[in-house]
Design an enzyme around this catalytic site. Structure first.
Site, PDB file in Angstrom:
ATOM      1  N   LYS A   1       0.849  -1.179   0.000  1.00 18.18           N
ATOM      2  CA  LYS A   1       0.000   0.000   0.000  1.00 18.18           C
ATOM      3  C   LYS A   1       0.895   1.243   0.000  1.00 18.18           C
ATOM      4  O   LYS A   1       1.835   1.356   0.773  1.00 18.18           O
ATOM      5  CB  LYS A   1      -0.896   0.000   1.248  1.00 18.18           C
TER       6      LYS A   1
ATOM      7  N   GLU B   1     -18.506  -5.720  11.488  1.00 15.88           N
ATOM      8  CA  GLU B   1     -19.447  -4.988  12.344  1.00 15.88           C
ATOM      9  C   GLU B   1     -20.421  -5.917  13.061  1.00 15.88           C
ATOM     10  O   GLU B   1     -20.755  -5.693  14.234  1.00 15.88           O
ATOM     11  CB  GLU B   1     -20.213  -3.959  11.511  1.00 15.88           C
TER      12      GLU B   1
ATOM     13  N   ARG C   1     -24.785  -2.306   8.658  1.00 13.44           N
ATOM     14  CA  ARG C   1     -24.461  -3.684   8.295  1.00 13.44           C
ATOM     15  C   ARG C   1     -24.664  -4.638   9.466  1.00 13.44           C
ATOM     16  O   ARG C   1     -24.600  -5.851   9.289  1.00 13.44           O
ATOM     17  CB  ARG C   1     -23.014  -3.740   7.802  1.00 13.44           C
TER      18      ARG C   1
END
Length: 646
Positions: A290, A379, A407
């Site tokens: 990244k 979540e 969610r």
């Protein structure tokens, strides 16, 4: 300052669409990658946006559009903040300087923006399910030559949805290629057993080399059936002898390839061409970095996920310089306050699904690592884990962005509310969030939380109120699930570290008395109303202002007072006007036969696009000028004066 169109390199400037890219010789692709990476650096440094994620998939973006026949071949990006290279290569280079700006292009893939954006996305972990749906549809339509590619990061793999999708894909025989972009990062560093598993299969070089040779035989040579079976058994024997773990993906019925270097564009092109000819569900594991190509972003990947505007030469990130002390961000008030509370109450724990930096639980994780947990992008698990802890007497602050909490809604109802467990939900990024746009707005939590039995739903107007709500929620006498929702960005109190005080649940406060009309607010927009009342006073309008603090339970005594006294009422919220705070007030007035003229200001019943928060507040009509305008208009009309007392 928004800059104009960013100049592109000599090859990139010739590429308007992937069809132009495919005209180039394969040996020119590395130069295209270099120019694309520089274009992203140039663009984000002056206009802001997500940064490290897109730099990490430059080579993959080029290789995919070079090999695959997009848009006929369907490419689905997970999360979406790594899709800048994809956008630039698919007709949006010349308008890329408008990225995430009001009326500009979206920072995420968006179906109505381009035919190359096959699936709209902003939240993580949806790509495999979406691509599988597309692949099954293509199979039914007889489009056997159509490719379907889902690009998903290893961070997004920590959610449950990708495993549900892979479990189905493995038995579907659909033509889907899953590309696992493995960089050990989401926004913060990845956590959990999956990270260790990927490291294991990545480092088992002997197994991977032999396995690749066997899969090549299985995929390309016309072996008799018994030889194919023997080859498969040999592969399994090697797996058991050489690798510490059996291959999870192959166990799910996915052909596994890799890992390969995700920054070797030539190798990527060759591999994708081979995989294009192999039908059925398969997964390609690539290793990337990244922030690749920008040293500072490689070294501090969390900071450079979305750094804002910066000097690309020195790497200095532009930060506003203020002459006066500034109020902190609400998230930091949460982060420091929970540590104060936890030092006094050993039952307190903090839970976050992969956002320790974003929600500032990182401070507690550093100081109290056993009492603050990052559970990955999960979540649903975060909520039910919190419920389990609560059954044992723990006081759990479950900190989730408002839009991400959507969610886990079933867990909130089934695992927390029905059992009346005192989990404390701190919903960060409530209201309009700015440049991320429609996928990230916390527009719905007031509506979707207040309809749940046993739930306490609150919103602080400032930092002191946030601290006091956090304090009240962890008291032993508070036995219900407790929602505290607050916005992204700064509060209003430079001197914010006030003593904790208990708030009576369901009790609002009168900020200002008045006689002409009543303005009822919930949360941070109450500060807009304070300014509006001051401005209205200069024009001879005496407005009362009530900070309700709670949407559930409502302060009924205060609402009775308002219902008896005022014939004009304005409600203000940074949530949807459908089913939210204003609706709750109307329901109360109707139940008690009060009939004031009521104007609800808030987020209208439509998706609000990206822009600055102040631009969005003005667009939705609940900033200070909008409150003033609504009040003046209401004073010009005949109000419902026949108020019937309860």
């Amino acid at each position: 300052m928004l800059m104009g169109e960013i100049p592109a390199g000599p090859l990139l400037s010739q590429i308007e669409l992937p069809s132009d890219l495919r005209k180039l010789d394969k040996m020119q692709l590395q130069q295209v990658c270099n120019e694309l990476r520089q274009f992203i650096i140039d663009s984000v440094s002056v206009n802001g946006g997500h940064f490290g994620a897109s730099l990490g998939v430059v080579e993959l973006s080029v290789a995919l559009h070079y090999v695959m026949n997009t848009p006929y071949d369907q490419l689905v990006w997970d999360v979406g903040h790594q899709a800048y290279g994809h956008k630039i290569l698919t007709g949006r280079r010349k308008v890329f300087h408008t990225n995430r700006k009001l009326n500009g292009i979206s920072g995420f893939p968006k179906r109505d923006e381009s035919e190359y954006d096959t699936f709209g996305v902003g939240h993580s972990s949806t790509s495999i399910s979406a691509a599988l749906g597309m692949a099954i549809a293509s199979k039914l339509k007889g489009e056997t030559d159509r490719q379907h590619i889902a690009v998903i990061g290893d961070g997004a793999m920590t959610a449950g949805l990708p495993f549900e999708a892979m479990n189905h894909a493995g038995v579907s025989n659909a033509n889907i290629l899953i590309i696992l972009n493995d960089n050990n990062m989401s926004i913060d560093a990845n956590v959990g057993a999956l990270k260790e598993y990927l490291t294991d299969i990545t480092t088992s070089h002997t197994y991977n080399k032999l396995r690749d040779d066997i899969w090549s035989l299985l995929g390309k040579l016309p072996y008799p059936e018994f030889q194919r079976d023997m080859a498969s058994k040999l592969k399994e024997s090697l797996k058991g002898a050489i690798s510490k773990s059996s291959n999870l993906f192959e166990a799910l019925g996915l052909r596994y390839f890799g890992p390969i270097d995700g920054h070797n564009v030539t190798k990527l092109v060759e591999t994708l061409r081979d995989l294009r000819d192999i039908q059925g569900p398969k997964i390609l594991h690539i290793k990337t970095v990244k922030g690749k190509g920008y040293k500072l972003a490689e070294e501090d990947q969390t900071l450079w996920h979305a750094p804002g505007i910066f000097d690309k030469i020195t790497g200095k990130i532009n930060k506003k310089v203020f002459d006066m002390p500034q109020a902190p961000k609400y998230q930091d008030v949460f982060g420091y306050s929970i540590i104060e509370l936890a030092k006094a109450n050993p039952k307190i724990m903090g839970i976050t699904p992969a956002m320790p930096s974003g929600c500032s639980l990182k401070y507690m994780m550093e100081e109290m690592p056993d009492r603050a947990l990052d559970v990955g992008i999960a979540e649903q698990h975060a909520v039910t884990l919190s419920a389990g802890l609560a059954t044992q007497g723990m006081k759990v602050y479950c900190n989730i962005y408002s839009s991400f909490m959507q969610r886990a809604y079933d867990m909130v109802v089934h695992d927390v509310a029905i059992q009346n467990l005192p989990v404390i939900f701190c919903l960060d990024r409530a209201g309009l969030v700015g440049d991320d746009g429609g996928t990230h707005h916390g527009a719905y939590d007031l509506a979707y939380m207040r309809c749940i039995p046993n739930m306490i739903v609150s919103a602080p107007m400032n930092e002191q109120e946030l601290r006091n709500l956090m304090y009240t929620a962890q008291l032993d006498e508070t036995v219900n699930p407790f929602v505290i929702r607050y916005p992204r960005g700064q509060g209003v109190m430079p001197e914010w570290k006030t003593p904790f005080e208990k708030i009576t649940i369901g009790q609002g406060r009168k900020i200002k008395d008045g006689k002409d009309l009543a303005i009822l607010t919930i949360g941070h927009p109450g500060n807009f109303a304070v300014k509006a009342c001051t401005e209205l006073a200069t024009e001879g309008i005496d407005a009362a202002h009530y900070d309700m603090r709670f949407v559930k339970p409502l302060d009924e005594a205060m609402l009775h007072e308002i219902g008896r006294k005022f014939s004009r009422v304005i409600t203000v919220e940074d949530g949807t006007v459908v089913g939210g705070f204003g609706s709750a007030v109307l329901e109360f007035f109707n139940a008690h036969n009060y009939k004031p003229q009521v104007e609800i200001l808030g987020i209208p019943d439509r998706i609000i696009e990206h822009g600055k928060p102040e631009e969005q507040h003005a667009e939705c009509g609940f900033d200070t000028p909008a409150i003033v305008a609504a009040s003046k208009l209401m004073m010009q009309t005949k109000a419902g004066l026949d108020v019937v007392h309860a």
